[in-house]
Design a protein around this motif. Structure first.
Motif, PDB file in Angstrom:
ATOM      1  N   ASN A 277       0.837  -1.197   0.000  1.00  0.00           N
ATOM      2  CA  ASN A 277       0.000   0.000   0.000  1.00  0.00           C
ATOM      3  C   ASN A 277       0.874   1.250   0.000  1.00  0.00           C
ATOM      4  O   ASN A 277       1.885   1.301   0.718  1.00  0.00           O
ATOM      5  N   ALA A 278       0.473   2.255  -0.781  1.00  0.00           N
ATOM      6  CA  ALA A 278       1.149   3.553  -0.812  1.00  0.00           C
ATOM      7  C   ALA A 278       0.396   4.514   0.102  1.00  0.00           C
ATOM      8  O   ALA A 278      -0.830   4.465   0.194  1.00  0.00           O
ATOM      9  N   SER A 279       1.137   5.406   0.758  1.00  0.00           N
ATOM     10  CA  SER A 279       0.533   6.265   1.773  1.00  0.00           C
ATOM     11  C   SER A 279      -0.002   7.588   1.246  1.00  0.00           C
ATOM     12  O   SER A 279      -0.672   8.308   1.983  1.00  0.00           O
ATOM     13  N   ASP A 280       0.295   7.957  -0.007  1.00  0.00           N
ATOM     14  CA  ASP A 280      -0.144   9.255  -0.515  1.00  0.00           C
ATOM     15  C   ASP A 280      -0.510   9.140  -1.992  1.00  0.00           C
ATOM     16  O   ASP A 280       0.020   8.275  -2.703  1.00  0.00           O
ATOM     17  N   SER A 281      -1.362  10.039  -2.463  1.00  0.00           N
ATOM     18  CA  SER A 281      -1.882   9.933  -3.828  1.00  0.00           C
ATOM     19  C   SER A 281      -0.835  10.220  -4.902  1.00  0.00           C
ATOM     20  O   SER A 281      -0.988   9.787  -6.040  1.00  0.00           O
ATOM     21  N   TRP A 282       0.247  10.919  -4.591  1.00  0.00           N
ATOM     22  CA  TRP A 282       1.271  11.198  -5.605  1.00  0.00           C
ATOM     23  C   TRP A 282       2.176   9.986  -5.847  1.00  0.00           C
ATOM     24  O   TRP A 282       2.925   9.949  -6.819  1.00  0.00           O
ATOM     25  N   LEU A 283       2.074   8.977  -4.992  1.00  0.00           N
ATOM     26  CA  LEU A 283       2.838   7.735  -5.118  1.00  0.00           C
ATOM     27  C   LEU A 283       1.843   6.601  -5.352  1.00  0.00           C
ATOM     28  O   LEU A 283       0.982   6.347  -4.517  1.00  0.00           O
ATOM     29  N   THR A 284       1.931   5.937  -6.509  1.00  0.00           N
ATOM     30  CA  THR A 284       0.935   4.955  -6.917  1.00  0.00           C
ATOM     31  C   THR A 284       1.588   3.603  -7.205  1.00  0.00           C
ATOM     32  O   THR A 284       2.608   3.554  -7.900  1.00  0.00           O
ATOM     33  N   ILE A 285       0.996   2.538  -6.689  1.00  0.00           N
ATOM     34  CA  ILE A 285       1.434   1.190  -7.049  1.00  0.00           C
ATOM     35  C   ILE A 285       0.767   0.842  -8.367  1.00  0.00           C
ATOM     36  O   ILE A 285      -0.459   0.824  -8.470  1.00  0.00           O
ATOM     37  N   THR A 286       1.565   0.589  -9.402  1.00  0.00           N
ATOM     38  CA  THR A 286       1.036   0.342 -10.744  1.00  0.00           C
ATOM     39  C   THR A 286       0.927  -1.139 -11.074  1.00  0.00           C
ATOM     40  O   THR A 286       0.196  -1.518 -11.984  1.00  0.00           O
ATOM     41  N   SER A 287       1.663  -1.991 -10.349  1.00  0.00           N
ATOM     42  CA  SER A 287       1.639  -3.429 -10.610  1.00  0.00           C
ATOM     43  C   SER A 287       2.184  -4.156  -9.386  1.00  0.00           C
ATOM     44  O   SER A 287       3.085  -3.663  -8.715  1.00  0.00           O
ATOM     45  N   GLY A 288       1.648  -5.337  -9.105  1.00  0.00           N
ATOM     46  CA  GLY A 288       2.178  -6.167  -8.028  1.00  0.00           C
ATOM     47  C   GLY A 288       1.772  -5.727  -6.641  1.00  0.00           C
ATOM     48  O   GLY A 288       2.529  -5.901  -5.691  1.00  0.00           O
ATOM     49  N   ALA A 289       0.567  -5.203  -6.485  1.00  0.00           N
ATOM     50  CA  ALA A 289       0.116  -4.757  -5.167  1.00  0.00           C
ATOM     51  C   ALA A 289      -0.141  -5.928  -4.223  1.00  0.00           C
ATOM     52  O   ALA A 289      -0.168  -5.738  -3.012  1.00  0.00           O
ATOM     53  N   ASN A 290      -0.309  -7.127  -4.778  1.00  0.00           N
ATOM     54  CA  ASN A 290      -0.534  -8.326  -3.966  1.00  0.00           C
ATOM     55  C   ASN A 290       0.315  -9.460  -4.539  1.00  0.00           C
ATOM     56  O   ASN A 290       0.517  -9.526  -5.754  1.00  0.00           O
ATOM     57  N   GLY A 291       0.795 -10.331  -3.652  1.00  0.00           N
ATOM     58  CA  GLY A 291       1.584 -11.456  -4.133  1.00  0.00           C
ATOM     59  C   GLY A 291       1.676 -12.549  -3.107  1.00  0.00           C
ATOM     60  O   GLY A 291       1.249 -12.401  -1.959  1.00  0.00           O
ATOM     61  N   THR A 292       2.222 -13.665  -3.536  1.00  0.00           N
ATOM     62  CA  THR A 292       2.515 -14.795  -2.657  1.00  0.00           C
ATOM     63  C   THR A 292       3.949 -15.196  -2.918  1.00  0.00           C
ATOM     64  O   THR A 292       4.355 -15.335  -4.075  1.00  0.00           O
ATOM     65  N   ASN A 293       4.696 -15.356  -1.843  1.00  0.00           N
ATOM     66  CA  ASN A 293       6.128 -15.646  -1.915  1.00  0.00           C
ATOM     67  C   ASN A 293       6.851 -14.481  -2.579  1.00  0.00           C
ATOM     68  O   ASN A 293       6.523 -13.331  -2.328  1.00  0.00           O
ATOM     69  N   ASN A 294       7.830 -14.738  -3.432  1.00  0.00           N
ATOM     70  CA  ASN A 294       8.632 -13.666  -4.021  1.00  0.00           C
ATOM     71  C   ASN A 294       7.852 -12.933  -5.107  1.00  0.00           C
ATOM     72  O   ASN A 294       6.991 -13.520  -5.765  1.00  0.00           O
ATOM     73  N   GLY A 295       8.158 -11.672  -5.298  1.00  0.00           N
ATOM     74  CA  GLY A 295       7.471 -10.902  -6.323  1.00  0.00           C
ATOM     75  C   GLY A 295       8.098  -9.545  -6.528  1.00  0.00           C
ATOM     76  O   GLY A 295       9.106  -9.193  -5.909  1.00  0.00           O
ATOM     77  N   THR A 296       7.492  -8.761  -7.402  1.00  0.00           N
ATOM     78  CA  THR A 296       7.977  -7.421  -7.727  1.00  0.00           C
ATOM     79  C   THR A 296       6.816  -6.436  -7.666  1.00  0.00           C
ATOM     80  O   THR A 296       5.733  -6.719  -8.179  1.00  0.00           O
ATOM     81  N   ILE A 297       7.064  -5.312  -7.051  1.00  0.00           N
ATOM     82  CA  ILE A 297       6.104  -4.212  -6.994  1.00  0.00           C
ATOM     83  C   ILE A 297       6.622  -3.117  -7.913  1.00  0.00           C
ATOM     84  O   ILE A 297       7.792  -2.732  -7.826  1.00  0.00           O
ATOM     85  N   GLU A 298       5.770  -2.623  -8.793  1.00  0.00           N
ATOM     86  CA  GLU A 298       6.120  -1.487  -9.635  1.00  0.00           C
ATOM     87  C   GLU A 298       5.311  -0.285  -9.152  1.00  0.00           C
ATOM     88  O   GLU A 298       4.130  -0.418  -8.821  1.00  0.00           O
ATOM     89  N   TYR A 299       5.959   0.875  -9.118  1.00  0.00           N
ATOM     90  CA  TYR A 299       5.282   2.078  -8.639  1.00  0.00           C
ATOM     91  C   TYR A 299       5.674   3.263  -9.503  1.00  0.00           C
ATOM     92  O   TYR A 299       6.670   3.232 -10.238  1.00  0.00           O
ATOM     93  N   SER A 300       4.856   4.319  -9.424  1.00  0.00           N
ATOM     94  CA  SER A 300       5.174   5.561 -10.116  1.00  0.00           C
ATOM     95  C   SER A 300       4.923   6.719  -9.163  1.00  0.00           C
ATOM     96  O   SER A 300       4.160   6.593  -8.205  1.00  0.00           O
ATOM     97  N   TYR A 301       5.575   7.837  -9.444  1.00  0.00           N
ATOM     98  CA  TYR A 301       5.369   9.037  -8.641  1.00  0.00           C
ATOM     99  C   TYR A 301       5.242  10.238  -9.566  1.00  0.00           C
ATOM    100  O   TYR A 301       5.844  10.295 -10.629  1.00  0.00           O
TER     101      TYR A 301
END
Length: 157
Positions: free
Chosen positions: A60-84
């Motif tokens: 989860n991102a704490s502010d609207s200027w920071l957005t999780i674009t991919s990988g907000a949920n996962g099991t075991n290993n994974g990658t989160i992509e975000y933009s600002y």
């Protein structure tokens, strides 16, 4: 020969009935990279966070200027992509991405984005020459900060 064991466990206790076998119960964990803090300039951008885990997790991102674009949920290993987004303020700002899973310690990446550089421009700029007598003129000011204008002599108003 057949051996039968019944092994029961929860997060606090382990018990065995029948022959005891040696085994290890791995603790629940989440780790992220990069971890701790990240500093970025005022331009818009993107990034990734690598997650190493042995459980299901969510980010989860704490502010609207920071957005999780991919990988907000996962099991075991994974990658989160975000933009600002671009920071048009002259002040820096801070937000976090927190990765959490049931039973493991939360992991948080703090992202600090610097503010836009202060800018003040006048048009025309520099020294101006005026004809004798009275007259009027205009100076255009473009700025992202507060400013005020003052005349340096009493004949200039």
């Amino acid at each position: 020969m057949l051996f039968r064991s019944v092994i029961s466990y929860d997060s606090q206790n382990i018990s065995a009935q029948g022959p005891v076998w040696s085994f290890t119960v791995e603790g629940l964990f989440i780790s992220i990279s990069p971890s701790n803090e990240l500093y970025v300039d005022n331009s818009a951008g993107t990034g990734t966070i690598s997650v190493t885990s042995n459980i299901s997790w969510s980010a989860n991102a704490s502010d609207s200027w920071l957005t999780i674009t991919s990988g907000a949920n996962g099991t075991n290993n994974g990658t989160i992509e975000y933009s600002y987004a671009t920071n048009t303020s002259t002040s820096s700002r801070t937000a976090t991405i927190t990765v959490s899973g049931n039973g493991a310690s939360n992991q948080t990446l703090t992202i600090t984005q610097q503010g836009e550089a202060p800018n003040l421009a006048m048009n025309p700029s520099g020294n101006l020459t005026v004809a004798s007598g009275s007259g009027t003129g205009n100076i255009s000011v473009t700025s992202n900060i507060s400013w005020s204008a003052n005349a340096s002599d009493s004949w200039l108003t």
